[in-house]
Write a protein that holds these residues in place. Structure first.
Motif, PDB file in Angstrom:
ATOM      1  N   ILE A   8       0.836  -1.196   0.000  1.00  0.00           N
ATOM      2  CA  ILE A   8       0.000   0.000   0.000  1.00  0.00           C
ATOM      3  C   ILE A   8       0.869   1.243   0.000  1.00  0.00           C
ATOM      4  O   ILE A   8       1.516   1.545   0.994  1.00  0.00           O
ATOM      5  N   PRO A   9       0.895   1.973  -1.105  1.00  0.00           N
ATOM      6  CA  PRO A   9       1.654   3.217  -1.099  1.00  0.00           C
ATOM      7  C   PRO A   9       0.960   4.210  -0.180  1.00  0.00           C
ATOM      8  O   PRO A   9      -0.217   4.478  -0.347  1.00  0.00           O
ATOM      9  N   THR A  40      11.719  10.796  -7.045  1.00  0.00           N
ATOM     10  CA  THR A  40      10.710  10.548  -6.022  1.00  0.00           C
ATOM     11  C   THR A  40      10.459   9.063  -5.915  1.00  0.00           C
ATOM     12  O   THR A  40      10.694   8.301  -6.835  1.00  0.00           O
ATOM     13  N   ARG A  41       9.966   8.682  -4.776  1.00  0.00           N
ATOM     14  CA  ARG A  41       9.605   7.282  -4.579  1.00  0.00           C
ATOM     15  C   ARG A  41       8.417   7.217  -3.630  1.00  0.00           C
ATOM     16  O   ARG A  41       8.132   8.162  -2.909  1.00  0.00           O
ATOM     17  N   TYR A  42       7.757   6.078  -3.659  1.00  0.00           N
ATOM     18  CA  TYR A  42       6.663   5.863  -2.729  1.00  0.00           C
ATOM     19  C   TYR A  42       7.166   5.200  -1.464  1.00  0.00           C
ATOM     20  O   TYR A  42       8.166   4.481  -1.478  1.00  0.00           O
ATOM     21  N   TYR A  76       5.757   2.544   1.358  1.00  0.00           N
ATOM     22  CA  TYR A  76       4.684   1.556   1.369  1.00  0.00           C
ATOM     23  C   TYR A  76       4.405   1.005   2.753  1.00  0.00           C
ATOM     24  O   TYR A  76       5.262   0.993   3.624  1.00  0.00           O
ATOM     25  N   LEU A 113      -4.731   6.761   4.570  1.00  0.00           N
ATOM     26  CA  LEU A 113      -4.838   7.243   3.203  1.00  0.00           C
ATOM     27  C   LEU A 113      -5.826   8.403   3.076  1.00  0.00           C
ATOM     28  O   LEU A 113      -5.898   9.048   2.038  1.00  0.00           O
ATOM     29  N   SER A 114      -6.595   8.652   4.147  1.00  0.00           N
ATOM     30  CA  SER A 114      -7.556   9.760   4.102  1.00  0.00           C
ATOM     31  C   SER A 114      -6.800  11.086   4.170  1.00  0.00           C
ATOM     32  O   SER A 114      -5.601  11.111   4.463  1.00  0.00           O
ATOM     33  N   SER A 115      -7.514  12.148   3.905  1.00  0.00           N
ATOM     34  CA  SER A 115      -6.829  13.442   3.907  1.00  0.00           C
ATOM     35  C   SER A 115      -6.280  13.751   5.293  1.00  0.00           C
ATOM     36  O   SER A 115      -5.251  14.406   5.436  1.00  0.00           O
ATOM     37  N   VAL A 163       0.189  11.144  -0.963  1.00  0.00           N
ATOM     38  CA  VAL A 163       0.091  10.380  -2.196  1.00  0.00           C
ATOM     39  C   VAL A 163      -1.072  10.854  -3.063  1.00  0.00           C
ATOM     40  O   VAL A 163      -1.187  10.460  -4.213  1.00  0.00           O
ATOM     41  N   ARG A 164      -1.972  11.632  -2.482  1.00  0.00           N
ATOM     42  CA  ARG A 164      -3.104  12.090  -3.287  1.00  0.00           C
ATOM     43  C   ARG A 164      -3.512  13.507  -2.900  1.00  0.00           C
ATOM     44  O   ARG A 164      -3.128  13.995  -1.867  1.00  0.00           O
TER      45      ARG A 164
END
Lengths: 309, 186, 409
Positions: free
Chosen positions: B12-13, B146-148, B150, B169-171, B185-186
């Motif tokens: 999971i990133p 850049t890299r993720y 995980y 992963l939520s804001s 990530v988003r």
């Protein structure tokens, strides 16, 4: 005599003074180095050394908070290590001091083995812990009792403590043997004269008489074990644990390892520098007070030996 | 090592990390291209002069080969073996600390660690402009390295684990990510 | 002297046992016999441990000598996986189970599957994310044909052959495990450390044994021995944070962490060992020597330098050798303070990578069973053999010399 006459007395006096002060100066240099390490550590760390620091968990990615789990981990590790190392050490010391004859090849081999254990680099113990305890013992235990499920074939506090016990074994042996040798012979003879056998004499006279020595050995071993990092690098030390280890197959935090990771891996080295110094200070205080106690105890044993002989 | 990771359960990133090139704050060099970085780390460029700085030898700092950053930087930037003269330090903090105290030093590591050192702007090649590793540049794919980061799980998350992963992963969780110096990530 | 006393003790002690009341003795013979056997067998463990340590460290390096066993070894079992997982606190791989073989890429979990980002959120390995960002370079590559030197083509299939090369590049497309730079680095640091520690410690021991007033002696000795109580991680930390900057200001060298800083720090660790053993060697010289020398009119200085020091030389050598052994295997200080660059150079201000630091730094995250893993264990075996040999030399060669010299042979 002729040669000596050629040297005027004053030159000799000057030479003597130079020799004394030069060698004396080296002593000063060494002591100055000790004092400066201590001084810098204290100056850098004493402000952060609060009650909270000693009793709290690390917080905010280890940039704040305390070192409680590391203190606890070190204490637990040294406890298990002591339980493992001291009986072995005492028995070996009893053998060397009471049973072994001067000519015995077996005893000589043991002595050499003990000395070897004392000089083998600590990282080798770490490798041994990994190869023997984790990969060999652990994996086999898992296969035999847990159907291959991973329980013991991984780094944990038990394997780390046992590795450390091996490392500190010679410390115990040397200290205890020295203490046993100071038991005066009249006491042994008195015991024998009363009809006690050799083993009874050892159990009832020699061992109780060398209790201080056993204590010294134990303290020295703890002092050594608490500060070593290399043997636990891959046998059980953890970067961070959220919970204290409650089972022997869990990983643990250790003071020495904490210093290492904080000084090389914390997110902000400068900001956490006081914490690093404080951790160092705690470790130093621990090992220092322990070795100080050992030094005093040892001094008393030697004094007793001199008086009684 | 990579093979090992891909064999495992779920990946999971959860954060984005810009690998930053650290330099001493007094260093006049502002930007480097990926090729220049590669040349520096393979010791084909050993003098600051060659990349637009004063005449001084460059000291290389990097991570131990047990580190993921080591492998990532090697495979994506250096693309060859590091020079032997590269000092490998046991942690990113040690790299930052070393660069901070070395006027002629250059190091690499996660953006989160860069305290008290200068970020070097990185450009893809000489035809492109150089960018700082800022959130905006990373989100727009302008910054080159850049890299993720995980999270790994044995199985697809369920129950409390799922809640945690969803939160991360939520804001709200991504705000925490940004708070410690990584990028959402988003 | 003490030793001799003790021996006579023992003889009498033994004959005492023989003379003691035979009735009592018979009753307890079994427990006595049992206790002795038990104690003897437990003592044997000290020997067993030394052998076990060597065997198990060496065992893990064996695959190297079996030649081409690599493909089989890279096969990942659940066991090995979880080892490597547990050894990496930074990237914990939970659990030990490998997912069924067919599915090699991880499932990607994201609650935002409909979001456009999911494209980006599906990396198979982390390396694959990057081509999106600069795929142009990836295709053309910035290595022209002339750069081929750097992307060494020559495949070395036998890792054992690379052991003698000059490169230590274990993580590479073309891994090379050249131990030469590590040896050079270790020797350089060891030499520097001993050059720093031995004179200081020997002079200090001489002062304590010969010149110091008795009161002072009783203070100096425990204080210097306290230095032995400094954990090496503490000395390493001190070297990293304080000494490195301090010496850089004085000498102005380029790399802050280097062989010199490491050597000074390791010297600090070796000083108490050399000091204590030298002091022992000096005080072991028979009193008659001192008395004879002083009686002939020599001063204490003359006695110390012309009588005691020569008589104790083998003992002092043994002390230095044991100090050497300590420095040789020192891990934490080397790891923290020497910079760890695998260079071959004679400059004391260059960074070095020592054998033990290499193990300490790389073992934690190496793939179990890999060649790299075996090489690290091989280094461990070599370290063990060296320290064992050093200890044996100190123990047998020099100790015998001391005894012979003191007995006047």
């Amino acid at each position: 005599m002729k040669i000596k006459r050629k040297i005027p007395v004053s030159v000799r006096v000057v030479k003597d003074a130079v020799a004394t002060s030069l060698t004396g100066f080296t002593v000063l240099v060494i002591i100055a180095m000790i004092v400066s390490i201590l001084g810098i550590t204290i100056a850098g760390g004493w402000k952060s050394l609060t009650w909270e620091f000693l009793t709290q968990y690390p917080k905010d990615g280890m940039t704040r908070g305390g070192i409680f789990p590391a203190i606890f981990g070190t204490a637990l590790m040294t406890l298990i290590m002591t339980i493992a190392a001291v009986p072995f050490g005492v028995i070996t010391a009893v053998y060397l001091a009471e049973y072994a004859t001067e000519k015995s090849v077996f005893a000589k081999t043991i002595r050499f083995a003990v000395k070897t254990l004392a000089v083998v680099p600590s990282i080798i113990f770490g490798l041994f812990g990994l190869g023997f305890f984790i990969k060999f013992m652990g994996t086999n235990i898992d296969n035999a009792f847990f159907g291959g499920e991973l329980r013991w074939g991984q780094p944990n506090i038990l394997w780390a403590s046992l590795t450390m016990a091996l490392l500190t074994l010679p410390v115990v042996i040397v200290a205890v043997e020295e203490a046993i040798r100071t038991i005066p012979r009249d006491m042994r003879e008195a015991s024998m004269a009363l009809g006690a056998t050799k083993w009874q004499t050892i159990r009832n006279v020699v061992l109780p008489g060398s209790m201080t020595g056993i204590l010294t050995g134990t303290i020295l071993a703890i002092s050594r074990g608490a500060g070593e990092v290399a043997p636990i690098l891959f046998t059980g030390a953890a970067y961070y644990v959220a919970e204290l280890p409650v089972s022997l197959n869990q990983q643990f935090m250790s003071l020495g390892y904490h210093i290492y990771i904080m000084s090389t891996q914390s997110t902000n080295v400068d900001e956490t520098l006081p914490l690093q110094f404080a951790t160092t200070l705690v470790l130093l205080l621990l090992t220092f007070s322990l070795s100080l106690i050992a030094v005093i105890l040892r001094y008393r044993i030697r004094k007793k030996a001199i008086h009684s002989s | 090592m990579q093979k090992l990771i891909t064999l495992l359960g779920v990946e999971i990133p959860c954060a984005n990390d810009g690998i930053t090139v650290y330099m001493h704050e007094s260093n006049p060099v502002k930007e480097l291209s990926l090729k220049q970085l590669s040349d520096i780390y393979t010791a084909r460029i050993t003098n600051r002069k060659e990349v637009g700085g004063p005449d001084a030898k460059i000291t290389l700092y990097g991570r131990e080969n047990s580190s993921g950053t080591y492998v990532f930087f090697k495979e994506n930037v250096v693309k060859a073996d590091y020079a032997a003269s590269c000092q490998t330090l046991p942690g990113t903090a040690a790299v930052v600390n070393a660069v901070k105290k070395d006027k002629f030093g250059i190091g690499y590591g996660g953006a989160a660690y860069a305290e008290g050192v200068k970020h070097c702007m990185v450009k893809r090649d000489d035809n492109n402009t150089a960018y700082h590793p800022t959130e905006e540049n990373i989100a727009k794919n302008l910054y080159s390295i850049t890299r993720y980061l995980y999270m790994y799980m044995r199985n697809r998350p369920t129950g409390d684990v799922k809640k945690f992963v969803d939160w991360a992963l939520s804001s709200e969780g991504q705000k925490v990510v940004a708070g410690v110096g990584y990028f959402p990530v988003r | 002297m003490k030793q001799e006393d003790y021996d006579t003790d023992k003889k009498e002690f033994k004959s005492g046992t023989g003379l003691s009341l035979s009735i009592v003795e018979k009753q307890f013979r079994f427990s006595d016999w049992f206790a002795e056997k038990l104690i003897k067998s437990v003592s044997f463990f000290s020997i067993a441990f030394v052998i076990l340590i060597f065997l198990f460290v060496f065992r893990e390096s064996l695959p190297l000598f079996k030649g081409k066993a690599d493909p089989e070894k890279t096969e990942i079992t659940g066991d090995e996986l979880s080892h490597s997982g547990d050894l990496r606190p930074e990237a914990y791989i939970p659990g030990g189970e490998v997912q069924s073989g067919e599915e090699l890429s991880p499932e990607v979990y994201s609650p935002y599957e409909e979001a456009p980002e999911t494209e980006v959120l599906q990396p198979e390995t982390y390396g694959d994310v990057i081509p999106e960002t600069y795929s142009a370079e990836e295709q053309t590559g910035y290595f022209s044909a002339s750069d081929a030197y750097y992307v060494t083509d020559e495949e070395v299939d036998d890792p054992v052959r690379t052991l003698f090369s000059k490169d230590w590049q274990p993580v590479s497309d073309n891994p090379r495990y050249g131990l030469l730079p590590l040896f050079v680095g270790t020797l350089k640091v060891t030499l520097l450390a001993i050059l720093f520690a031995a004179p200081l410690a020997i002079m200090a021991a001489l002062y304590t044994a010969m010149f110091a007033p008795r009161r002072m002696k009783e203070i100096i000795k425990p204080v210097i021995e306290l230095l032995a109580g400094f954990p090496s991680v503490v000395i390493g930390f001190f070297a990293l944070m304080v000494l490195a900057s301090f010496f850089q200001q004085i000498f102005g060298y380029a790399s802050r962490l280097n062989a010199f800083v490491g050597a000074i720090a390791m010297g600090l660790a070796a000083i108490p060992i050399i000091y204590t053993l030298t002091e022992d060697a000096l005080t072991a010289v028979p009193k008659t020597y001192v008395e004879a020398s002083l009686g002939l009119g020599a001063s204490i200085r003359q006695t110390a330098f012309s009588v005691i020091l020569p008589a104790a030389t083998p003992g002092i050598f043994a002390a230095v050798i044991l100090g050497l052994g300590r420095v040789f295997g020192e891990t934490m200080i080397a790891l923290m303070a020497t910079g760890n660059a695998a260079l071959i150079s004679a400059n004391p201000f260059d960074s070095v990578r020592t054998l033990s630091a290499t193990i300490g730094a790389e073992m934690a995250e190496v793939v179990f069973g890999d060649t790299h893993y075996s090489v690290l264990f091989l280094i461990g075996s070599l370290l063990f053999i060296f320290t064992f040999a050093l200890n044996a030399v100190a123990e047998f060669y020099f100790k015998n010399k001391v005894i012979r010299r003191i007995q006047g042979k």
